[in-house]
Design an enzyme around this catalytic site. Structure first.
Site, short mmCIF file in Angstrom:
data_model
loop_
_atom_site.label_atom_id
_atom_site.label_comp_id
_atom_site.label_asym_id
_atom_site.label_seq_id
_atom_site.Cartn_x
_atom_site.Cartn_y
_atom_site.Cartn_z
N ASP A 445 -12.96 8.22 0.49
CA ASP A 445 -11.85 8.77 -0.31
C ASP A 445 -11.91 8.02 -1.68
OD1 ASP A 445 -9.25 9.94 -0.58
OD2 ASP A 445 -8.74 9.37 1.37
N ASP A 509 -4.62 17.77 0.01
CA ASP A 509 -3.92 17.02 1.13
C ASP A 509 -2.90 18.09 1.59
OD1 ASP A 509 -5.35 14.59 1.50
OD2 ASP A 509 -3.77 13.36 0.28
C1 DGJ Z 1 -5.83 10.42 1.26
C2 DGJ Z 1 -6.66 11.62 1.81
O1 DGJ Z 1 -6.92 12.81 1.21
C3 DGJ Z 1 -6.05 11.88 3.31
O2 DGJ Z 1 -6.87 12.96 3.85
C4 DGJ Z 1 -6.36 10.62 4.06
O3 DGJ Z 1 -7.97 10.41 4.35
C5 DGJ Z 1 -5.74 9.39 3.38
N1 DGJ Z 1 -6.03 9.38 2.15
C6 DGJ Z 1 -5.99 8.23 4.09
O4 DGJ Z 1 -5.46 7.05 3.53
#
Ligand code: DGJ
Length: 705
Positions: A445, A509
């Site tokens: 991430d 997301d």
């Molecule tokens: C942002 C990501 O896009 C999510 O899928 C998840 O992994 C969160 N961060 C975790 O903090």
């Protein structure tokens, strides 16, 4: 074909024609194939330009380096200076080297003390990769401001298409007229960003998915970027892409060189889908392309199921249900390490938390393996929370400027991976976790933009980006078979540079199927579905609050690297049965979805979408008809299917691997149970769809007879 003054590169229906004379290296044509034997001299003569009053006495000459010394009034490819001097280079051709598909041109400016080398390489499927290297040949530092790749556009390039976005709404299309001025898409986030276009295109007037011409450029780099389409007062048009350098970011001592990021330039005379087709064929031809290694495993990511609530018993229940449904990969997301019990602390401490995992991750990995799945794990290695052991020990290991701590984002700061000690710390901690457990996959991430990204007072985005590429390569080298997913709060780091080093992107997301239809459709313009994570989210979307039936969510997630992101322990027996059926359908169809041609059909309204995948030999296809809103007319517009062989007869039927969509059923179209039609009839006449409720999807299977 190569003569002493012309080079003609050709591949797969695309030509690049370059004239080379000592005083001007010029692209005469980038577009459709000109045939084996173009008459170079005539083309040069035909393209000689008149001069207008109130301009230079000689026509503007747009050589490949676009120097002002040639009366070019557009932006130069190279911009820089030597303490205020040598701001205006003029390159003379020194040498060139060419094959049927590559050209490398060397120029020099002895006055400014600069060498330049530009390469054009057809890399397969008619995709041309271009890059330029500048060398400081003189004493004194050369301050590089910009080094971009430009290609001329023909006058008939009338419109542009690029993509913008934000968190949970990435890749929204922007279509506009090309007019005098510059359409510029710039990113200064130090990562490609949610707003990143991935590719920018110029289009012939009215070009559609499957008709018209497109000239596309996409930067193969994940830092700051700039894509432009320029129209000058003369009417000359050009498209460019390059890294957006920060002030003083690249300073060359005598003898030093800097190579621009590569740019993928794609021409299509088969509309926007033609660009997609070339991009996919190019990426899929790489030996390390994920589908060349193995089929893409159906994935469960536990983020939206448990968030930070890590508990072996709960995750074991999830694993059991996952096995029952047929999941192949189980991914533990954020929260397993250091003091990371919420998103305010612990980043930087890549050591399994004793608090939540007193016996380490072993028991969970064992459970996952026992249930027949692979184990994947989340990292965010470029980041640190101020409340972490790492930051307490090394507060100076962050990217910063002016001796101050930059503003935090999601409560975190950015580690300075250009500092070898810091880089080594991140590498060895991550490496230790990957060595301790059987981990085949990591989700990596990057949850904040870079602000004041300096190292030792100098801007460092370029080097930071190179460092993450290096780190990924190192991890893959140390752990053969390791797959990496690039995530940045969803789709904040999806680009053609990252596509060379990772295996998957987390597209957004947002798991709301309605939003996903758009986000996936446009991310798939350049990146093939097998690299794009698409999961069935909870019934009520966590990012929009919308509620969608399972069929709509499942058909939306099918056209990607499919998975689940939902607390499936809470599903009803009926939902589990449907999920099991969907998972086996994905497994049966993934070879087709992950190897075929992407087809997007123009619809007569903006309340429905039609997209599909047709096998390369045209014998099989899978289409989705999607209603994004209530239909205008009471009888829905015809559902045309394109991309099939016109003369071939196909058996066409609706399939319901996840139950039926909701539609008015006073009378249903007869073809749902099966009909035989030619590709021509399917494209010209089409099928009359049932009256689907808004936000529903229908899956249509097609087999050649
Ligand atoms: C942002 C990501 O896009 C999510 O899928 C998840 O992994 C969160 N961060 C975790 O903090």
């Amino acid at each position: 074909m190569i003569t002493s003054e012309f080079v003609h590169l050709r591949q797969d229906g695309v030509s690049l024609l370059v004239s080379l004379a000592s005083d001007l290296v010029q692209v005469l044509h980038w577009g459709s194939d000109l045939g084996a034997d173009p008459d170079f001299e005539s083309i040069l003569s035909a393209t000689t330009e008149p001069t207008a009053h109130a301009e230079g006495d000689l026509p503007e000459q747009h050589g490949i380096w676009r120097e002002a010394a040639r009366s070019t009034t557009g932006a130069p490819a190279l911009s820089g200076h030597r303490n205020g001097q040598d701001f205006s280079p003029l390159f003379v051709l020194e040498s060139f080297d060419a094959t049927e598909t590559t050209l490398v041109v060397n120029g020099v400016d002895r006055v400014a003390g600069l060498g330049i080398e530009t390469s054009f390489r057809f890399v397969g499927a008619g995709v041309m990769v271009t890059a330029t290297t500048v060398t400081n040949l003189a004493s004194g530092k050369y301050f590089l401001n910009e080094l971009a790749s430009y290609l001329p556009l023909p006058d008939r390039a009338m419109e542009s298409l690029d993509f913008s976005g934000r968190w949970v709404k990435e890749r929204q299309p922007i279509r506009r007229q090309i007019q005098p001025g510059v359409i510029s898409r710039e990113v200064r986030e130090g990562r490609s960003s949610h707003d990143y276009t991935i590719v920018q295109m110029a289009l012939s007037a009215g070009a559609q998915y499957r008709a018209g011409e497109a000239w596309s450029m996409g930067l193969m780099f994940s830092g700051n970027s700039k894509h432009t389409i320029e129209q000058l007062q003369s009417g000359r048009k050009a498209i460019s892409a390059g890294e957006l350098l920060m002030p003083g970011e690249i300073i060359l001592d005598e003898g030093q060189s800097h190579s621009s990021a590569e740019v993928a330039a794609i021409y299509s005379d088969k509309g926007i889908d033609g660009v997609t087709d070339r991009s996919y064929r190019w990426l899929r031809s790489r030996s390390n392309h994920p589908t060349n290694i193995r089929p893409r495993p159906l994935t469960l990511n536990v983020w939206e199921a448990v968030y930070f609530d890590h508990d072996l018993a709960r995750l074991t229940e999830l694993a059991k249900v996952a096995e029952e449904i047929g999941v192949e990969r189980f991914v533990l997301d954020d929260g397993w390490f250091g003091s990371r019990r919420d998103d305010s602390k612990g980043l930087g401490d890549w050591v399994v938390s004793d608090e939540v995992w007193p016996e380490g991750l072993g028991p969970l990995v064992d459970v996952v393996k026992k249930h027949g799945m692979e184990f994947g794990l989340w990292f965010e290695g470029e980041m640190v929370n101020p409340d972490s052991d790492l930051y307490r020990a090394h507060p100076d290991w962050i990217l910063s400027a002016g001796g101050r701590v930059p503003p935090t984002g999601r409560g975190q700061l950015v580690l300075d991976l250009t500092n070898p000690d810091c880089y080594q710390q991140v590498l060895s901690q991550v490496d230790a976790v990957l060595s301790a457990y059987d981990i085949s996959y990591i989700k990596w991430d990057h949850n904040r933009p870079l602000v004041e990204p300096g190292h030792g007072g100098q801007a460092a985005v370029h080097k930071q980006t190179e460092a993450i590429y290096r780190l990924f390569s190192q991890l893959k080298q140390n752990h053969p078979g390791l797959e990496i997913e690039s995530c940045a709060s969803g789709g904040g780091r999806i680009d053609l540079g990252m596509a060379q080093v990772v295996d998957r992107f987390w597209v957004s997301d947002c798991n709301d199927a309605l939003e996903r239809q758009q986000i996936q459709r446009y991310t798939q313009i350049a990146i093939p579905p097998e690299m794009l994570g698409s999961h069935i989210g909870p019934t009520e979307s966590h990012t929009t609050g919308r509620v969608h039936n399972l069929g709509f969510r499942a058909i939306t997630a099918l056209f990607g690297h499919a998975g689940l992101e939902w607390d499936i322990t809470q599903t009803s027996p009926e939902e589990r049965e449907l999920l099991t059926s969907w998972v086996s359908y994905y497994k049966a169809k993934r070879d087709l979805i992950h190897s075929g041609q992407m087809v997007r059909v123009e619809t007569a309204n903006d309340s429905s979408l039609v997209h599909g995948v047709v096998s390369q030999d045209g014998t099989a296809a899978l289409f989705a008809y999607v209603t994004t809103a209530g239909q205008g007319p009471s009888r829905p517009n015809a559902l045309r299917l394109e991309g099939l062989n016109p003369a071939t007869s196909y058996r066409v039927k609706a399939v319901f691997p996840v139950g039926k969509p909701v539609f008015q059923e006073r009378t249903s179209p007869a073809w749902l149970d099966g009909v035989t039609m030619t590709g021509a009839a399917l494209s010209q006449i089409g099928l009359r769809p049932p009256i689907l409720f808004p936000e529903n999807a229908l899956l249509i299977e097609i087999e050649a007879l």
